[in-house]
Design an enzyme around this catalytic site. Structure first.
Site, PDB file in Angstrom:
ATOM      1  N   TYR A 163       1.025  -0.448  -0.141  1.00  0.00           N
ATOM      2  CA  TYR A 163      -0.145  -0.196  -0.127  1.00  0.00           C
ATOM      3  C   TYR A 163       0.940   1.243   0.257  1.00  0.00           C
ATOM      4  CZ  TYR A 163      -4.107   2.812   1.373  1.00  0.00           C
ATOM      5  OH  TYR A 163      -4.960   4.235   1.513  1.00  0.00           O
ATOM      6  N   LYS A 218       1.192   3.927  -3.059  1.00  0.00           N
ATOM      7  CA  LYS A 218       0.933   5.528  -2.505  1.00  0.00           C
ATOM      8  C   LYS A 218       1.664   6.739  -2.763  1.00  0.00           C
ATOM      9  CE  LYS A 218      -3.351   5.463  -1.825  1.00  0.00           C
ATOM     10  NZ  LYS A 218      -5.072   5.669  -3.007  1.00  0.00           N
TER      11      LYS A 218
END
Length: 246
Positions: free
Chosen positions: A154, A158
């Site tokens: 993740y 990002k």
């Protein structure tokens, strides 16, 4: 008159949480909307936006599929005649320690969170360049700025989105298209509600303002970046995190 009166926008991941909140706020500000989701029903979001006076249409699409993403964009253009604002909010998590992480869990998060945003950005940019104007807003995360144990996939997706934002901003600036990102911290959503009280207390200690953020906090930032007031801001990451990362 709303700050987005007469504008058309695409918002991904609009069925719940931050995406739903942005859609509702955009509707209040006068925008007409194409709302995208991968699987969750858009009925509630569409009903609210329409009651607020917006023309709102929904589409079920996997933005990580470049053909499906392009088709959804083309359908938006066919319906609304143009594109003023793109908000890339769609995202998934597949948490786990990276030494034990399955290839599939890493690749799927990158594909949805980063590649999915790229797919729609590319489609939107081609139209915005011709029109010499537009706003692209990518929803990234404080985790992409500071990392987080158990979220290597993740965080990588990002952080990559922040880099993509900056690169696209440099390429599109000469055509008056701005590209910015918003990096929320810990926001009160269904994802944070499942945390234990002890985990919440521990997180609050890391937030100088002493509270979790609200969906409205993020939606307000998105409206600003989408508005005419932000016309001289591009390539930036607006941190909405209560001071977690400075």
């Amino acid at each position: 008159m709303g700050r987005l009166e007469g504008k058309t926008a695409i918002i991904t991941g609009a069925a719940r949480g931050i995406g739903k909140g942005i859609a509702e706020r955009f509707a209040k500000e006068g925008a007409n909307l194409s709302l995208l989701t991968r699987s969750t029903s858009l009925d509630e979001t569409l009903e609210i936006c329409r009651k607020l006076g917006a023309r709102a249409e929904g589409m079920t699409v996997d933005v990580s599929d470049p053909v499906a993403a392009k088709n959804s964009f083309d359908k938006h253009i066919e319906t609304f005649g143009g594109i003023d604002i793109l908000v890339n909010n769609a995202g998934i998590t597949r948490d786990g320690l990276f030494v034990r992480m399955k290839d599939k869990d890493f690749e799927e998060v990158i594909k949805v969170n980063l590649t999915g945003s790229f797919n729609l950005m590319r489609a939107a940019a081609r139209v915005m360049i011709k029109c010499r104007g537009g706003r692209i807003i990518n929803i990234t995360s404080v985790v992409g700025q500071i990392g987080n144990a158990g979220q290597a996939n993740y965080a990588a997706s990002k952080a990559g989105l922040i880099g993509l934002t900056k690169s696209a901003a440099k390429e599109l600036a000469s055509r008056s298209v701005t590209v910015n990102s918003i990096a929320p911290g810990y926001i009160v959503t269904a994802m944070t509600e499942v945390l234990t009280d002890s985990a919440k207390d521990q997180l609050l200690k890391s937030i100088p303002l002493g509270r979790f953020g609200s969906i409205e906090d993020v939606a307000a930032a998105a409206v600003f970046l989408a508005s005419d007031e932000a016309g001289y801001i591009t390539g930036q990451t607006l941190s909405v995190n209560g001071g977690m990362a400075m």
